[in-house]
Enzyme design. Structure first.
Site, short mmCIF file in Angstrom:
data_model
loop_
_atom_site.label_atom_id
_atom_site.label_comp_id
_atom_site.label_asym_id
_atom_site.label_seq_id
_atom_site.Cartn_x
_atom_site.Cartn_y
_atom_site.Cartn_z
N GLU A 91 0.81 -1.20 0.00
CA GLU A 91 0.00 0.00 0.00
C GLU A 91 0.85 1.26 0.00
OE1 GLU A 91 -4.16 -1.27 1.75
OE2 GLU A 91 -2.66 -1.33 3.32
N CYS A 104 3.45 8.39 1.49
CA CYS A 104 3.99 7.38 2.40
C CYS A 104 4.19 6.09 1.60
CB CYS A 104 2.98 7.19 3.55
SG CYS A 104 3.48 5.93 4.72
N CYS A 111 6.49 -7.63 6.92
CA CYS A 111 7.62 -7.14 7.72
C CYS A 111 8.01 -8.24 8.71
CB CYS A 111 7.22 -5.88 8.49
SG CYS A 111 8.59 -5.13 9.41
N CYS A 115 6.54 -5.97 15.39
CA CYS A 115 6.16 -5.04 16.47
C CYS A 115 4.70 -5.37 16.83
CB CYS A 115 6.29 -3.59 16.01
SG CYS A 115 8.00 -3.17 15.57
N CYS A 118 1.55 -3.33 15.43
CA CYS A 118 1.54 -2.98 14.01
C CYS A 118 0.88 -4.08 13.17
CB CYS A 118 2.97 -2.72 13.52
SG CYS A 118 3.04 -2.33 11.76
N CYS A 358 -1.30 5.13 10.09
CA CYS A 358 -0.08 4.43 10.51
C CYS A 358 -0.42 3.09 11.13
CB CYS A 358 0.65 5.22 11.59
SG CYS A 358 0.97 6.90 11.18
N1 SAH Z 1 9.26 -0.06 9.99
C1 SAH Z 1 9.41 1.34 10.09
C2 SAH Z 1 8.43 2.17 9.27
C3 SAH Z 1 6.97 1.77 9.28
S1 SAH Z 1 5.72 2.36 10.29
C4 SAH Z 1 9.34 1.76 11.55
O1 SAH Z 1 9.07 0.91 12.37
O2 SAH Z 1 9.62 2.91 11.85
C5 SAH Z 1 5.61 4.03 10.56
C6 SAH Z 1 5.26 4.35 12.02
O3 SAH Z 1 3.93 3.92 12.40
C7 SAH Z 1 6.20 3.67 12.97
O4 SAH Z 1 6.61 4.55 13.97
C8 SAH Z 1 5.34 2.59 13.55
O5 SAH Z 1 5.83 2.13 14.77
C9 SAH Z 1 4.00 3.27 13.66
N2 SAH Z 1 2.88 2.34 13.84
C10 SAH Z 1 2.85 1.02 13.56
N3 SAH Z 1 1.66 0.50 13.89
C11 SAH Z 1 0.91 1.50 14.37
C12 SAH Z 1 -0.44 1.59 14.83
N4 SAH Z 1 -1.24 0.53 14.84
N5 SAH Z 1 -0.88 2.79 15.26
C13 SAH Z 1 -0.08 3.87 15.19
N6 SAH Z 1 1.19 3.85 14.76
C14 SAH Z 1 1.69 2.68 14.34
#
Ligand code: SAH
Length: 382
Positions: A91, A104, A111, A115, A118, A358
């Site tokens: 996406e 973005c 991935c 995390c 996420c 995000c």
């Molecule tokens: N892998 C990279 C970039 C991707 S995500 C990273 O971890 O930085 C971009 C941002 O969105 C990151 O800070 C991530 O931690 C955050 N993010 C992921 N899941 C989320 C969620 N469910 N709600 C809000 N932010 C989230």
């Protein structure tokens, strides 16, 4: 085998042109046609001879991933679902604001970092995206957001197209900023991400300044050091917790690269970065990392690093057990940071009605779900 020119940065295009017995300046010409005008057909490149165009058409293609779906949210945020083959989809999200437009971009299908908060992390790792699939997102979005007039105009040379589209000089570009914050961990796909970013920065392609390209990482320390030397752009780091114990749980890569090492890498990065600070992202999870005590702990933790803190209200997705911190808790947390002299902002949630916010990007393909459903029905019928 035909070459996809979308995947070649300036150096690689020069090598390609040399292979065809052409002069290096052809690389710049091709870059302009492909990235400034969005051309995907060599026939329009009328500042090159017909035999050359015919040779290019035999040897090469210009192809971006296929658009499976194109959705616009109530707030104008636009999301493209793109097919990257073998059942994988990624996406790309465009976020319009008054004085800027941010794209973005995804760097991987899925991935590996898992995390816990996420949605992409929950789907597991599929594969690294190729350069043409990464830059292809910017290429597609730029074409889609270009005005109708510009699209219907015929251009005689790549330069006239650049002039007419006013991309460089009039500040009218729909996409003024790029963030590598879509699906995937960009530093885990280092070479391809850097080659794609070189195209973003190249004056003959997108001409974005290093300050307007941001890479966000979950904290791959060796990757941060490599980026500093290879292609220093603005850096964002997903911190999300004020201590190792909690960060180990939320961002499991922390067990390999703990906070102390991560912050040291940020300090090394700043020496060469286009901005004199790092952005720390901090997702706000109710009852997990959003207390006043944790805000104070965070203040102490980051005091040695020039930084801005971006608080991201958690965006829920199906199957998660986390909930978003309330607006008061978030405001309170921010106030503690600000009273201690830190710069802290709350990220506005955009496009959540189309799952474009995000952490909500999962590359969901309806068809696949239907297929799964059909299979379940078949099994049930047996
Ligand atoms: N892998 C990279 C970039 C991707 S995500 C990273 O971890 O930085 C971009 C941002 O969105 C990151 O800070 C991530 O931690 C955050 N993010 C992921 N899941 C989320 C969620 N469910 N709600 C809000 N932010 C989230």
């Amino acid at each position: 085998m035909t070459v996809n020119l979308l995947g070649l940065d300036h150096e690689a295009l020069k090598a390609f042109c040399a292979g065809l017995g052409e002069k290096p300046y052809r690389a710049r010409q091709l870059l302009r046609w492909i990235h400034c005008t969005g051309a995907d057909d060599f026939a329009v490149m009328t500042d090159m001879s017909k035999p050359l165009r015919e040779m290019l058409a035999r040897e090469a293609v210009i192809t971006a991933p296929r658009v499976l779906r194109d959705t616009t949210a109530a707030d104008g945020t636009r999301k493209w679902l793109l097919d990257v083959g073998t059942g994988n989809a990624i996406e790309t999200v465009f976020i319009p604001e008054t004085h800027r437009g941010t794209l973005c971009i995804s760097s991987q299908a899925g991935c590996a970092l898992a995390c816990t908060f996420c949605s992409t992390g929950h789907q597991g790792f599929n594969r690294n995206l190729m350069v043409e699939e990464i830059i292809g997102q910017l290429w597609l979005a730029s074409r889609a957001l270009r005005s109708r007039d510009a699209l219907s105009a015929g251009f005689r040379t790549a330069q006239s197209a650049v002039d007419r589209l006013g991309q460089r000089d009039h500040g009218e570009r729909a996409i003024s900023n790029v963030v590598m914050m879509g699906m995937g961990e960009p530093l885990a796909n280092f070479e391809n991400v850097v080659a794609a970013m070189q195209l973003m920065l190249d004056d003959s392609a997108y001409g974005l300044s290093r300050r307007r390209v941001t890479l966000s990482t979950a904290g791959l320390v060796p990757g941060i050091d490599r980026l500093r030397d290879a292609c220093p752009v603005a850096l964002a780091v997903s911190l999300h917790a004020p201590n190792d114990e909690l960060r180990n749980e939320l961002v499991p890569i922390n067990r390999k690269h703990p906070i102390r090492e991560l912050l040291a890498a940020c300090l090394r990065y700043i020496e060469k970065a286009p901005r004199d600070f790092v952005t720390f992202e901090y997702v706000m999870l109710a009852g997990v990392n959003d207390s006043v005590a944790q805000a104070r702990e965070l203040v102490k933790l980051v005091k040695s690093v020039p930084c801005k803190i971006n608080l991201i209200p958690f965006n829920p997705f199906s199957g998660t057990s986390y909930t978003r911190s309330g607006p008061e808790a978030i405001a309170h947390f921010r106030d503690v940071l600000m009273q201690a002299g830190l710069v802290a902002t709350i990220r506005k949630t955009r496009g959540d009605d189309i799952e474009a916010a995000c952490g909500q990007l999962a590359g969901k393909v309806h068809d696949r779900t239907k297929r799964r459903q059909r299979r379940q029905e078949e099994v049930a019928a047996q």
